[in-house]
Design a protein around this motif. Structure first.
Motif, PDB file in Angstrom:
ATOM      1  N   HIS A  83      -1.953   8.150   9.020  1.00  0.00           N
ATOM      2  CA  HIS A  83      -0.889   8.027  10.035  1.00  0.00           C
ATOM      3  C   HIS A  83      -0.571   6.559  10.357  1.00  0.00           C
ATOM      4  O   HIS A  83      -0.162   6.237  11.471  1.00  0.00           O
ATOM      5  N   ILE A  84      -0.726   5.692   9.374  1.00  0.00           N
ATOM      6  CA  ILE A  84      -0.484   4.273   9.604  1.00  0.00           C
ATOM      7  C   ILE A  84       0.979   3.959   9.951  1.00  0.00           C
ATOM      8  O   ILE A  84       1.236   3.050  10.745  1.00  0.00           O
ATOM      9  N   PRO A  85       1.987   4.709   9.424  1.00  0.00           N
ATOM     10  CA  PRO A  85       3.363   4.401   9.843  1.00  0.00           C
ATOM     11  C   PRO A  85       3.573   4.428  11.349  1.00  0.00           C
ATOM     12  O   PRO A  85       4.442   3.721  11.868  1.00  0.00           O
ATOM     13  N   GLY A 117      10.900   2.477   4.070  1.00  0.00           N
ATOM     14  CA  GLY A 117      11.749   2.584   2.891  1.00  0.00           C
ATOM     15  C   GLY A 117      10.947   2.716   1.608  1.00  0.00           C
ATOM     16  O   GLY A 117      11.333   3.447   0.690  1.00  0.00           O
ATOM     17  N   ALA A 118       9.807   2.020   1.547  1.00  0.00           N
ATOM     18  CA  ALA A 118       8.944   2.128   0.366  1.00  0.00           C
ATOM     19  C   ALA A 118       8.370   3.532   0.238  1.00  0.00           C
ATOM     20  O   ALA A 118       8.180   4.038  -0.869  1.00  0.00           O
ATOM     21  N   LEU A 119       8.117   4.186   1.364  1.00  0.00           N
ATOM     22  CA  LEU A 119       7.581   5.554   1.335  1.00  0.00           C
ATOM     23  C   LEU A 119       8.615   6.545   0.805  1.00  0.00           C
ATOM     24  O   LEU A 119       8.293   7.427   0.009  1.00  0.00           O
ATOM     25  N   VAL A 174       0.838  -1.201   0.000  1.00  0.00           N
ATOM     26  CA  VAL A 174       0.000   0.000   0.000  1.00  0.00           C
ATOM     27  C   VAL A 174       0.873   1.252   0.000  1.00  0.00           C
ATOM     28  O   VAL A 174       0.587   2.238  -0.701  1.00  0.00           O
ATOM     29  N   ALA A 175       1.964   1.235   0.788  1.00  0.00           N
ATOM     30  CA  ALA A 175       2.856   2.389   0.871  1.00  0.00           C
ATOM     31  C   ALA A 175       3.588   2.643  -0.442  1.00  0.00           C
ATOM     32  O   ALA A 175       3.988   3.783  -0.724  1.00  0.00           O
TER      33      ALA A 175
END
Length: 323
Positions: free
Chosen positions: A134-136, A164-166, A120-121
């Motif tokens: 704010h899921i992180p 890292g994907a973000l 998803v990210a």
């Protein structure tokens, strides 16, 4: 990637055997029967995530085959109750983080959920929705752990993979969000005590934050932030002199080089850059990496040969540290 159709069906195949010889005969909807079966299978697995009795198998199958889905991220985000189910998996293991009682089975299961959140990210259609929710922040308790056992290390590494994907896609809005949280100290902690792989991912995240102008300004705004980052980088360089890792060293040097773009930081680096980056300690490690050798050469040029105007009293890090 295309937007999710109203039917929530996927536009990419979901594993399984390919069609037999000869052309596939389209169904009434126009899609080959085999592709329809695969799309139905993917949708069913996502639906299974909301059923506690079926969730474990669905987590395993989806995380294992997620690369085969073109639009898995929008499907996960838009299907009813799915993100809530993934967050439930994450929250459910908070009690075993301290004292550390995480089992390998628990770690594997929650890491499968994290792998879907990473999907998803990574997706352009869901990245900002993911941040706005704010899921992180749900992952930060995992990054705050200190146990070096394999279940905890696997948990930290997979959580770092989501962050890292973000940052992999250069986006100032993403960086600004992360800087509003405690991501820097959490990454610095992993850079100090994690495995080589988790150190590498954490350093990559710090590097991507620094490469954004907002991130560089944030780190260099106060002496405390700069020296916190500089101390950890310096300790990592010292450790690499005994156990070299060209992959990790590459990210460290890139962080130093980016810091040298800031005049105050560059001035401070003249006195705190590790000697091992100035001598021949890592010549062998960098022998086959022309890019990193060039970065190091530029870093040494910036720190040792560039002419930076003298900072006025009160403007430099040294003055700030004294105060």
């Amino acid at each position: 990637m295309s937007n999710l159709p109203q039917s929530l069906s996927m536009s990419a195949a979901f594993g399984g055997p390919g069609p037999g010889p000869g052309p596939s005969i389209p169904s009434a909807s126009g899609a080959p029967p085999n592709k329809e079966r695969k799309m139905a299978s993917s949708e069913q697995l996502v639906l299974d995530l909301s059923n506690p009795d079926l969730r474990e198998n669905a987590l395993l199958e989806l995380s294992k085959k997620r690369e085969l889905f073109q639009d898995l991220a929008p499907l996960l985000w838009n299907s009813f109750g799915t993100i809530a189910a993934l967050l439930q998996e994450i929250v459910s293991i908070y009690p075993v983080l301290s004292p550390p009682n995480l089992t390998p089975a628990q770690s594997n299961r929650v890491c499968n959920a994290l792998a879907l959140l990473q999907c998803v990210a990574s997706h352009s259609d869901t990245r900002m929705l993911f941040l706005n929710a704010h899921i992180p922040l749900y992952l930060y308790p995992f990054l705050n752990t200190t146990s070096k056992s394999r279940p905890f290390e696997y948990l930290r590494l997979t959580s770092l993979g989501v962050i890292g994907a973000l940052v992999k896609v250069d986006d100032t809005e993403v960086i600004s969000f992360l800087l509003s949280t405690e991501i820097i100290p959490l990454c610095l902690r992993t850079m100090e005590m994690g495995s080589e792989l988790s150190k590498t991912v954490a350093t990559f995240i710090v590097q991507k934050i620094l490469l954004d102008d907002v991130g560089l300004d944030y780190i260099c705004t106060t002496a405390e932030r700069f020296f916190a980052v500089g101390r950890v980088l310096g300790n990592m360089v010292a450790a690499l002199s005994e156990q070299p890792s060209s992959r990790l060293l590459k990210h460290i040097i890139r962080c130093y080089l980016r810091l040298s773009d800031n005049p105050k930081a560059c001035d401070a680096l003249r006195s705190c850059l590790p000697d091992m980056l100035r001598d021949a300690t890592f010549n062998g490690c960098l022998r086959d990496d022309a890019t990193t050798r060039r970065w190091l050469q530029q870093l040494l040029h910036n720190v040792g040969m560039s002419r930076v105007p003298a900072l006025q009293a009160g403007a430099g890090f040294d003055h700030m540290m004294v105060n």
